[in-house]
Design a protein around this motif. Structure first.
Motif, mmCIF file in Angstrom:
data_model
loop_
_atom_site.group_PDB
_atom_site.id
_atom_site.type_symbol
_atom_site.label_atom_id
_atom_site.label_comp_id
_atom_site.label_asym_id
_atom_site.label_seq_id
_atom_site.Cartn_x
_atom_site.Cartn_y
_atom_site.Cartn_z
ATOM 1 N N GLN A 181 0.798 -1.224 0.000
ATOM 2 C CA GLN A 181 0.000 0.000 0.000
ATOM 3 C C GLN A 181 0.830 1.272 0.000
ATOM 4 O O GLN A 181 0.440 2.277 -0.590
ATOM 5 C CB GLN A 181 -0.935 -0.008 1.219
ATOM 6 N N SER A 182 2.014 1.261 0.631
ATOM 7 C CA SER A 182 2.711 2.520 0.885
ATOM 8 C C SER A 182 4.043 2.687 0.168
ATOM 9 O O SER A 182 4.675 3.736 0.314
ATOM 10 C CB SER A 182 2.942 2.675 2.395
ATOM 11 N N PHE A 183 4.490 1.691 -0.597
ATOM 12 C CA PHE A 183 5.817 1.848 -1.199
ATOM 13 C C PHE A 183 5.818 2.864 -2.339
ATOM 14 O O PHE A 183 6.874 3.352 -2.738
ATOM 15 C CB PHE A 183 6.340 0.490 -1.706
ATOM 16 N N GLY A 184 4.651 3.227 -2.854
ATOM 17 C CA GLY A 184 4.583 4.157 -3.981
ATOM 18 C C GLY A 184 5.091 5.545 -3.646
ATOM 19 O O GLY A 184 5.710 6.206 -4.486
ATOM 20 N N SER A 185 4.860 6.012 -2.409
ATOM 21 C CA SER A 185 5.323 7.355 -2.045
ATOM 22 C C SER A 185 6.844 7.411 -1.970
ATOM 23 O O SER A 185 7.467 8.369 -2.443
ATOM 24 C CB SER A 185 4.712 7.777 -0.713
ATOM 25 N N ALA A 186 7.461 6.396 -1.368
ATOM 26 C CA ALA A 186 8.927 6.359 -1.327
ATOM 27 C C ALA A 186 9.512 6.129 -2.713
ATOM 28 O O ALA A 186 10.605 6.621 -3.027
ATOM 29 C CB ALA A 186 9.391 5.258 -0.372
ATOM 30 N N LEU A 187 8.774 5.418 -3.555
ATOM 31 C CA LEU A 187 9.245 5.163 -4.921
ATOM 32 C C LEU A 187 9.482 6.457 -5.676
ATOM 33 O O LEU A 187 10.490 6.599 -6.392
ATOM 34 C CB LEU A 187 8.216 4.293 -5.655
ATOM 35 N N LEU A 188 8.584 7.420 -5.536
ATOM 36 C CA LEU A 188 8.731 8.684 -6.256
ATOM 37 C C LEU A 188 9.991 9.428 -5.814
ATOM 38 O O LEU A 188 10.673 10.053 -6.629
ATOM 39 C CB LEU A 188 7.496 9.554 -6.032
ATOM 40 N N ILE A 189 10.306 9.382 -4.525
ATOM 41 C CA ILE A 189 11.514 10.049 -4.032
ATOM 42 C C ILE A 189 12.761 9.382 -4.586
ATOM 43 O O ILE A 189 13.692 10.038 -5.068
ATOM 44 C CB ILE A 189 11.523 10.052 -2.498
ATOM 45 N N TYR A 190 12.799 8.050 -4.528
ATOM 46 C CA TYR A 190 13.948 7.325 -5.063
ATOM 47 C C TYR A 190 14.064 7.510 -6.579
ATOM 48 O O TYR A 190 15.173 7.642 -7.104
ATOM 49 C CB TYR A 190 13.832 5.835 -4.745
ATOM 50 N N LEU A 191 12.925 7.528 -7.254
ATOM 51 C CA LEU A 191 12.964 7.684 -8.703
ATOM 52 C C LEU A 191 13.504 9.054 -9.089
ATOM 53 O O LEU A 191 14.273 9.179 -10.053
ATOM 54 C CB LEU A 191 11.552 7.480 -9.280
ATOM 55 N N ALA A 192 13.117 10.093 -8.341
ATOM 56 C CA ALA A 192 13.660 11.436 -8.611
ATOM 57 C C ALA A 192 15.164 11.459 -8.384
ATOM 58 O O ALA A 192 15.912 12.099 -9.142
ATOM 59 C CB ALA A 192 12.967 12.462 -7.715
ATOM 60 N N ALA A 193 15.641 10.758 -7.341
ATOM 61 C CA ALA A 193 17.078 10.714 -7.086
ATOM 62 C C ALA A 193 17.813 9.956 -8.180
ATOM 63 O O ALA A 193 18.894 10.366 -8.629
ATOM 64 C CB ALA A 193 17.343 10.064 -5.727
ATOM 65 N N VAL A 194 17.229 8.854 -8.648
ATOM 66 C CA VAL A 194 17.883 8.058 -9.700
ATOM 67 C C VAL A 194 17.923 8.834 -11.009
ATOM 68 O O VAL A 194 18.947 8.859 -11.712
ATOM 69 C CB VAL A 194 17.150 6.715 -9.881
ATOM 70 N N LEU A 195 16.796 9.479 -11.364
ATOM 71 C CA LEU A 195 16.760 10.231 -12.625
ATOM 72 C C LEU A 195 17.638 11.475 -12.566
ATOM 73 O O LEU A 195 17.956 12.045 -13.612
ATOM 74 C CB LEU A 195 15.309 10.616 -12.949
ATOM 75 N N GLY A 196 18.014 11.912 -11.369
ATOM 76 C CA GLY A 196 18.903 13.060 -11.252
ATOM 77 C C GLY A 196 20.373 12.720 -11.439
ATOM 78 O O GLY A 196 21.219 13.618 -11.490
ATOM 79 N N ILE A 197 20.697 11.442 -11.561
ATOM 80 C CA ILE A 197 22.083 11.033 -11.789
ATOM 81 C C ILE A 197 22.455 11.367 -13.241
ATOM 82 O O ILE A 197 21.702 11.050 -14.162
ATOM 83 C CB ILE A 197 22.255 9.521 -11.535
ATOM 84 N N PRO A 198 23.584 12.029 -13.488
ATOM 85 C CA PRO A 198 23.986 12.372 -14.868
ATOM 86 C C PRO A 198 24.074 11.127 -15.751
ATOM 87 O O PRO A 198 24.687 10.119 -15.370
ATOM 88 C CB PRO A 198 25.353 13.040 -14.689
ATOM 89 N N ARG A 199 23.474 11.219 -16.924
ATOM 90 C CA ARG A 199 23.495 10.075 -17.847
ATOM 91 C C ARG A 199 24.898 9.816 -18.385
ATOM 92 O O ARG A 199 25.189 8.705 -18.855
ATOM 93 C CB ARG A 199 22.541 10.337 -19.015
ATOM 94 N N ASP A 200 25.764 10.824 -18.310
ATOM 95 C CA ASP A 200 27.134 10.625 -18.794
ATOM 96 C C ASP A 200 27.843 9.524 -18.018
ATOM 97 O O ASP A 200 28.680 8.805 -18.579
ATOM 98 C CB ASP A 200 27.930 11.929 -18.671
ATOM 99 N N TRP A 201 27.512 9.393 -16.759
ATOM 100 C CA TRP A 201 28.155 8.355 -15.953
ATOM 101 C C TRP A 201 27.803 6.967 -16.483
ATOM 102 O O TRP A 201 28.667 6.105 -16.606
ATOM 103 C CB TRP A 201 27.723 8.472 -14.501
ATOM 104 N N TYR A 202 26.521 6.784 -16.809
ATOM 105 C CA TYR A 202 26.101 5.482 -17.328
ATOM 106 C C TYR A 202 26.700 5.218 -18.712
ATOM 107 O O TYR A 202 27.088 4.090 -19.029
ATOM 108 C CB TYR A 202 24.576 5.409 -17.397
ATOM 109 N N GLU A 203 26.748 6.269 -19.531
ATOM 110 C CA GLU A 203 27.317 6.087 -20.876
ATOM 111 C C GLU A 203 28.799 5.735 -20.798
ATOM 112 O O GLU A 203 29.274 4.858 -21.545
ATOM 113 C CB GLU A 203 27.107 7.362 -21.691
ATOM 114 N N ALA A 204 29.527 6.388 -19.885
ATOM 115 C CA ALA A 204 30.939 6.055 -19.732
ATOM 116 C C ALA A 204 31.116 4.630 -19.216
ATOM 117 O O ALA A 204 32.032 3.905 -19.646
ATOM 118 C CB ALA A 204 31.598 7.047 -18.769
ATOM 119 N N ALA A 205 30.218 4.212 -18.305
ATOM 120 C CA ALA A 205 30.304 2.843 -17.790
ATOM 121 C C ALA A 205 29.990 1.826 -18.884
ATOM 122 O O ALA A 205 30.625 0.759 -18.958
ATOM 123 C CB ALA A 205 29.337 2.674 -16.618
ATOM 124 N N GLU A 206 29.021 2.124 -19.740
ATOM 125 C CA GLU A 206 28.704 1.214 -20.845
ATOM 126 C C GLU A 206 29.863 1.103 -21.827
ATOM 127 O O GLU A 206 30.149 0.017 -22.352
ATOM 128 C CB GLU A 206 27.436 1.689 -21.555
#
Length: 305
Positions: A181-206
């Motif tokens: 019932q309640s994991f959706g509210s924390a999900l939005l916070i974590y999702l905002a933090a994950v989407l705030g990570i620069p994509r360049d880091w992932y591209e360099a890792a790939e």
């Protein structure tokens, strides 16, 4: 040709004429006054009265009687309080083991999706808006001995589980229900933090040949570590005060298996009408939660810095 000189304007800043800082912000303080009055009346005044009442035997007919530390002594002699403390710690542990990692995993999974990401966010958040009355009725039906979950277990050749009447399963069943019932509210916070990570880091890792799991381990989790710690403390504060699900679903049963500390406070106050002991229980909880709140405040300040 005449040359004119201009003297720069210097305001009179003599001590007698300069407005004080209080006068400068007077209107701001006046606008804050109603909110401060409400905050004091409905938060700090009840806290102060609760601390005062913890030293009294409250009687609305004969009057209050000062009893000193007797209410606190009664708490430590009551075996139900010890059971409630153990159940609360067990409930907090289950919430960490079962429910704490669910929004993190969903946030990472949704961030890796290339399609239907918006639909996944809405679908994950929808259980959070379900009214609690509907929620409890739904899960009572799911947990019923002849309900859908036991129907699936029986069809697979397994024994049915008494989710709400077995002491070993009752608290686990409540944690599973609350996680859904309640994991959706924390999900939005974590999702905002994950989407705030620069994509360049992932591209360099790939480019370096890092797979999905290595990117999650070495980039995603370290980058959202501060959010994880902050929400961990918030969850500890919230779960330590839990009583609604335990009260509505099982009223602390079976055999006090889901009796939490906050539910003991409710019983003392509204069932036994022993408001002094209930106030003493609340004061002890207030002290423990204050320590957690101070820790959360320091971590938040460190995160901002």
């Amino acid at each position: 040709m005449s040359q004119s000189t201009t003297v720069p304007y210097k305001p009179d800043i003599s001590p007698g004429r300069s407005p004080s800082r209080w006068r400068k912000h007077l209107w701001g303080y006046l606008f804050l006054l109603p909110a401060a009055a409400v905050f004091f009346t409905f938060l700090w005044m009840p806290i102060g009265k609760g601390m005062l009442f913890s030293f009294y035997h409250i009687d609305f007919v004969k009057g209050d009687t000062f009893v000193g530390w007797d209410n606190y002594a009664k708490i430590f002699k009551d075996p139900e309080v010890g059971i409630a403390v153990r159940n609360t710690l067990y409930y907090m542990l289950l919430c960490l083991l079962i429910g704490f990692w669910v929004p993190i995993l969903f946030a990472i999974a949704i961030s890796e999706m290339r399609r239907f990401q918006g639909f996944a966010r809405i679908a994950a958040y929808l259980p959070y808006v379900v009214p609690v009355v509907v929620l409890y009725g739904l899960w009572r039906w799911l947990y019923d001995p002849v309900g859908p979950i036991n129907g699936v277990l029986t069809a697979m050749g397994l024994d049915s589980v008494l989710f709400l009447t077995d002491k070993a399963w009752s608290m686990i069943s409540i944690v599973i229900m609350e996680t859904w019932q309640s994991f959706g509210s924390a999900l939005l916070i974590y999702l905002a933090a994950v989407l705030g990570i620069p994509r360049d880091w992932y591209e360099a890792a790939e480019i370096d040949g890092a797979g999905v799991w290595k990117r999650i381990r070495h980039i995603t989790l370290p980058a959202i570590r501060s959010s994880i710690v902050l929400l961990l403390l918030l969850q500890l504060i919230a779960t330590s005060q839990s009583f609604q699900s335990q009260f509505a679903m099982l009223d602390g049963g079976p055999n006090n298996a889901t009796l939490t500390y906050a539910l003991v406070v409710i019983r003392y106050a509204f069932t036994r009408q022993d408001y002094g002991t209930a106030s003493a229980l609340g004061v002890l909880m207030f002290l423990v939660l204050s320590l957690l709140a101070i820790l959360q405040y320091r971590i938040s300040n460190r995160k901002e810095a």
